[in-house]
Design an enzyme around this catalytic site. Sequence first.
Site: not given
Ligand code: 26V
Length: 827
Positions: A363, A554-555, A666, A662, A560
């Site tokens: 992901h 979003k986060r 929406k 996602t 982003k």
């Molecule tokens: C976590 C972190 C933590 C450290 C800093 C950078 C960073 C970047 C991303 C994440 C997220 C990890 C997992 C996640 O939530 N991914 C999300 O998954 C969604 C469902 O597949 C997808 O739509 C999103 O684009 C994706 O960020």
Amino acid sequence: MPVASCPVHGLDADDLSCSIREHVAHSLGKRGQEAGCRDVATAMALTLRDRLVDRMLETRDRYRESRAKRMYYLSIEYLLGRCLGNNIYNMNLQGEMAGLLQSWGFSLEEIREHERDPALGNGGLGRLAACFLDSLATLDMPGCGYGIHYEYGLFKQSIENDRQVERPDYWMAEGMPLQLERRDQAVIVPLYGRVEDHQGPDGGYLPLWVDWQDLVGVPYDIPIVGYGDRTVNYLRLFAAKSTDNFNMQIFDQGDYIKAIHQKVYSELISKVLYPSESISFGKELRLVQEFFLVFCSIRDITRRFLKQNRNIEELPEFTAIQLNDTHPALAVAELMRLLVDERRVPWDRAWNIVTRTLAFTNHTLMPEALEMWSVELMEKVLPRHLQIIYEVNRRFLDTVRASGVTDEAKIRRMSLIDENGGKQVRMAHLAVVGSHSVNGVSKLHSELVKKVLFPDYAALWPGKFNNKTNGITPRRWLYKANPGLSGLISEAIGEDWITDLDQLQKLAPLAEDPSFRERFAGVKRAAKAKLADYFAKTTGIVVSPDAVFDMQAKRIHEYKRQLLNAMHVIHDYLRVTEDGYVPPAPRVYVFAGKAAPGYFEAKEIIHLICRLSKVINADKRASDWIKVVFAADYRVSLAEKLIPAADVSEQISTAGTEASGTGNMKFSLNGALTVGTLDGANIEIREAVGAENFYLFGLTTPEVERLLGEGSYDPWEYYRKHPEIRRVLDALSAGRFSPDEPAVFHWMFEKLLSRNERYLHLADFMTYLDAHERIGMEYANPDVWMRKAALNVARMGGFSSDRTIREYARDIWGIKPFPPKGAAPRA
Ligand code: 26V
């Protein structure tokens, strides 16, 4: 006991009324006239639960009788959102319930507001898991979720002095009436200890994991009802409890305090959801959480399988396990341990079973989010699993060498163990090696997974890698969240779209019909007026429903690029106040999202947005044209309020950084137009809705790769060349929005102008302004705008999570629908 037939759990208004009153009396111990909103909400939830449980048992029997292959989704996060309204809508009881409540002096909406969101996830990954559960049940597919029953979900966010403040989210404060505790199915979980080498009766190696400590995983089931109440699957969440026998041993040794300490530690394990991915690495408790989830799930899955008198070798024929990112990747080692150590299956056969059962979804490409665990920590917590990982690695690298690879650097890159510095287990490699399928979550992302993350593996096993573009459930995100629009759609094309979202195509010709467009515009305006009321109540900020509602929810992450959006807000403000510019339409900029508590930059971006909101909203020269709202505590229930009211959806990550997104789906499904980069699923959304109905800007992934790869990005060049950029950055650094602390935002100036600014804000700023110019002009022409908005809705059918789940079922899981007798499979 004889099988009970329970005709009492009927679904007409009289039966429901009777059950709700019964629960107020006998579950809550109150008289009807004493029952307040919260009591009614609880009694309604219990009333629905009775019916859901009947249907859940029926579903279970149906799967058993058909000897169905089942899918288990392992995820450390589920962002379910409120359940009551969702269950009512999926059971189609909204009419009955609203009528009853009205006769008692309540409204369905006020009752629903009493439920706390179970926020057992951070963002996209957890919400995707929740959408998948809805689709599996709606499609009558045998699939259920496994997760952790956190006591505290994602922190609650409030804004104090323009900054984010975190508070604990004790989401069960008012109970969780929907869940069923299943103490009888508790699992004993071993941890720590050491491995002793022994010989088995067959003379083979028999390792004994000894001196382990144990704790108990107690399952809680949350019924998941599919649309139309045909199938009820469940989400099984495990809570950690201490075992009495273990404590007793220490008590007997006389160390009372140590025993109590152990008890407290055991129960800490499911205490809290980690709020971000990066800082949790290396934290022992997080590793223990991951193992706890994996051990409980695998034990539960195999126990159920073996109860049916089947040979464990048949496991892959009847079971598929999907790993939601690497958080449950220890499943590879745990399933091996169970097969080899407990069931004495020879290694090669066990490995075959494991790899045919497991599949893995990636992901994120962000390097800082890729999980690694130090060998030292793993040795302490999971000594036998570490041994197994080493053995898997040894055999794997042997096969790589046998395939002709001699390049030692390549072998080091492919190893499950990273030896650059202290030894660490690469969880992503463990998941890839132990699975038969590895997928990304949008076309672009799946290509980048092969190219950037796992090039050596993709060369070795090209057939293993595939794409499954994400989707969203139309039940929550249109039918329930946006009753205005969904009513209009159903009036126009009937109700089949709810389970067959491609039907929305039938709206396309109506986009040409002025009277339809007018009604469509009316629905949007009503949603905006409602949101305006909510903002007035919760923030005191007054906004006009006639303005463009421009949203980014979003986060908060640098990739982003909420900062790019904030820079545009500053640009817009300075144009109006300094250049005497009159925009074609007023704008409300809405931001929502949480920052990880330890993520300085993200928190300061929130601070900036809140300062912009203060300064701009109070400036008489601007406030007729521009408003800025930071909507606090973004969560599923807030998303349901924001999204129906959006005109513009901001999907502006640097190309190549957002795996899919996602939220983008929406917003577009609810008739917002996207301003976006060619990133993640934006690309596929743009293809679907048509380039002319999407505001594209920014560099492409290859262009980004080139700039970053060559190290040739020079932000000062943009600063010198474009007065617009200069003005915005100078205002930031001069403390224009923070007169009390003039230097607070100076770091942003520095960072945006630094050569190693990874997200290329300045490189995309001018084309972003152009896209917003077009938005302003086109919004001012409602015929043009509403046509585009309606076409977005009409063409988003492909982004239903029903489509995604069918693809997983067909290509990866090999599961089929089992509708109830007499019911036709979904279209
Ligand atoms: C976590 C972190 C933590 C450290 C800093 C950078 C960073 C970047 C991303 C994440 C997220 C990890 C997992 C996640 O939530 N991914 C999300 O998954 C969604 C469902 O597949 C997808 O739509 C999103 O684009 C994706 O960020």
